[in-house]
Scaffold this active site. Structure first.
Site, mmCIF file in Angstrom:
data_model
loop_
_atom_site.group_PDB
_atom_site.id
_atom_site.type_symbol
_atom_site.label_atom_id
_atom_site.label_comp_id
_atom_site.label_asym_id
_atom_site.label_seq_id
_atom_site.Cartn_x
_atom_site.Cartn_y
_atom_site.Cartn_z
ATOM 1 N N HIS A 80 -9.895 5.788 -11.568
ATOM 2 C CA HIS A 80 -9.765 4.490 -12.222
ATOM 3 C C HIS A 80 -10.015 3.306 -11.284
ATOM 4 O O HIS A 80 -9.079 2.589 -10.919
ATOM 5 C CB HIS A 80 -8.328 4.475 -12.753
ATOM 6 C CG HIS A 80 -7.985 3.406 -13.723
ATOM 7 N ND1 HIS A 80 -8.544 2.175 -13.718
ATOM 8 C CD2 HIS A 80 -7.099 3.404 -14.735
ATOM 9 C CE1 HIS A 80 -8.013 1.449 -14.687
ATOM 10 N NE2 HIS A 80 -7.128 2.178 -15.313
ATOM 11 N N ASP A 96 -11.940 -1.398 -24.751
ATOM 12 C CA ASP A 96 -11.269 -0.212 -24.217
ATOM 13 C C ASP A 96 -11.824 1.030 -24.922
ATOM 14 O O ASP A 96 -11.379 1.398 -26.005
ATOM 15 C CB ASP A 96 -9.748 -0.345 -24.447
ATOM 16 C CG ASP A 96 -8.945 0.649 -23.633
ATOM 17 O OD1 ASP A 96 -9.550 1.540 -23.001
ATOM 18 O OD2 ASP A 96 -7.702 0.532 -23.648
ATOM 19 N N GLU A 147 -14.610 4.153 -15.449
ATOM 20 C CA GLU A 147 -13.805 5.250 -14.919
ATOM 21 C C GLU A 147 -14.427 6.603 -15.218
ATOM 22 O O GLU A 147 -14.967 6.815 -16.295
ATOM 23 C CB GLU A 147 -12.412 5.201 -15.555
ATOM 24 C CG GLU A 147 -11.732 3.854 -15.426
ATOM 25 C CD GLU A 147 -10.583 3.696 -16.404
ATOM 26 O OE1 GLU A 147 -9.928 4.700 -16.722
ATOM 27 O OE2 GLU A 147 -10.350 2.567 -16.857
HETATM 28 O O1 BG6 Z 1 -3.150 2.073 -15.145
HETATM 29 P P1 BG6 Z 1 -3.763 0.713 -15.116
HETATM 30 O O2 BG6 Z 1 -4.584 0.456 -13.907
HETATM 31 O O3 BG6 Z 1 -2.763 -0.361 -15.392
HETATM 32 O O4 BG6 Z 1 -4.785 0.644 -16.323
HETATM 33 C C1 BG6 Z 1 -4.395 0.594 -17.659
HETATM 34 C C2 BG6 Z 1 -5.603 0.735 -18.584
HETATM 35 O O5 BG6 Z 1 -6.359 1.844 -18.158
HETATM 36 C C3 BG6 Z 1 -7.493 2.152 -18.928
HETATM 37 O O6 BG6 Z 1 -8.032 3.332 -18.428
HETATM 38 C C4 BG6 Z 1 -7.101 2.421 -20.327
HETATM 39 O O7 BG6 Z 1 -8.235 2.734 -21.091
HETATM 40 C C5 BG6 Z 1 -6.364 1.229 -20.877
HETATM 41 O O8 BG6 Z 1 -5.933 1.515 -22.193
HETATM 42 C C6 BG6 Z 1 -5.165 0.915 -20.014
HETATM 43 O O9 BG6 Z 1 -4.507 -0.235 -20.474
#
Ligand code: BG6
Length: 133
Positions: free
Chosen positions: A4, A49, A105
């Site tokens: 991510h 998203d 991601e």
């Molecule tokens: O874990 P993090 O970095 O706060 O990211 C949250 C986001 O991560 C994304 O991968 C999701 O698709 C979103 O729905 C989510 O809100």
């Protein structure tokens, strides 16, 4: 599971994400309803998203203002999440911070990866920046 990274961009409303055309995706903003993306490229005008399914290995974030393209190369996970929260409140982010990043991601959503005790799983997520106009 998803790897991510947050990618810094000049302005979220001016960039585009290429390489995911004509693919199916699950819209996280609509209870993971499945759609096909028929747009030529991805641009951002509001909260976004999506889980793109069975994607190519290379996805490109084209930033014309910075005259550069970030090439996201992944192996081992077939799906890809593209996310920007827009004005939705996110912990750790200031109110205007959404303008300056996008996430692309590497993910395994439809077919999760199981790693049993003693087993090993190897995935690759490589980012490179190339000049572009
Ligand atoms: O874990 P993090 O970095 O706060 O990211 C949250 C986001 O991560 C994304 O991968 C999701 O698709 C979103 O729905 C989510 O809100």
């Amino acid at each position: 599971m998803a790897l991510h990274p947050y990618f810094s961009v000049s302005d979220i409303s001016e960039i585009q994400v290429d390489g995911l055309q004509n693919l199916n995706y699950l819209d996280q903003l609509k209870n993971r309803t499945r759609f096909t993306d028929h747009d030529k490229t991805i641009t951002f005008k509001s909260q976004f998203d999506r889980i793109y399914l069975s994607t190519p290995n290379d996805i490109r974030i084209v930033d014309k203002k910075k005259q550069k393209t970030i090439v996201v190369h992944k192996e081992g996970q077939v799906d890809a999440v593209v996310w920007n929260p827009w004005e939705k409140k996110v912990e750790d982010l200031g109110t205007e911070d959404y303008r300056r990043f996008v996430t692309v991601e590497s993910a395994a959503v439809e077919k999760p990866i199981t790693v049993n005790p003693g087993q090993e799983w190897k995935g690759i997520l490589q980012m490179s920046v190339v000049p572009s106009s």
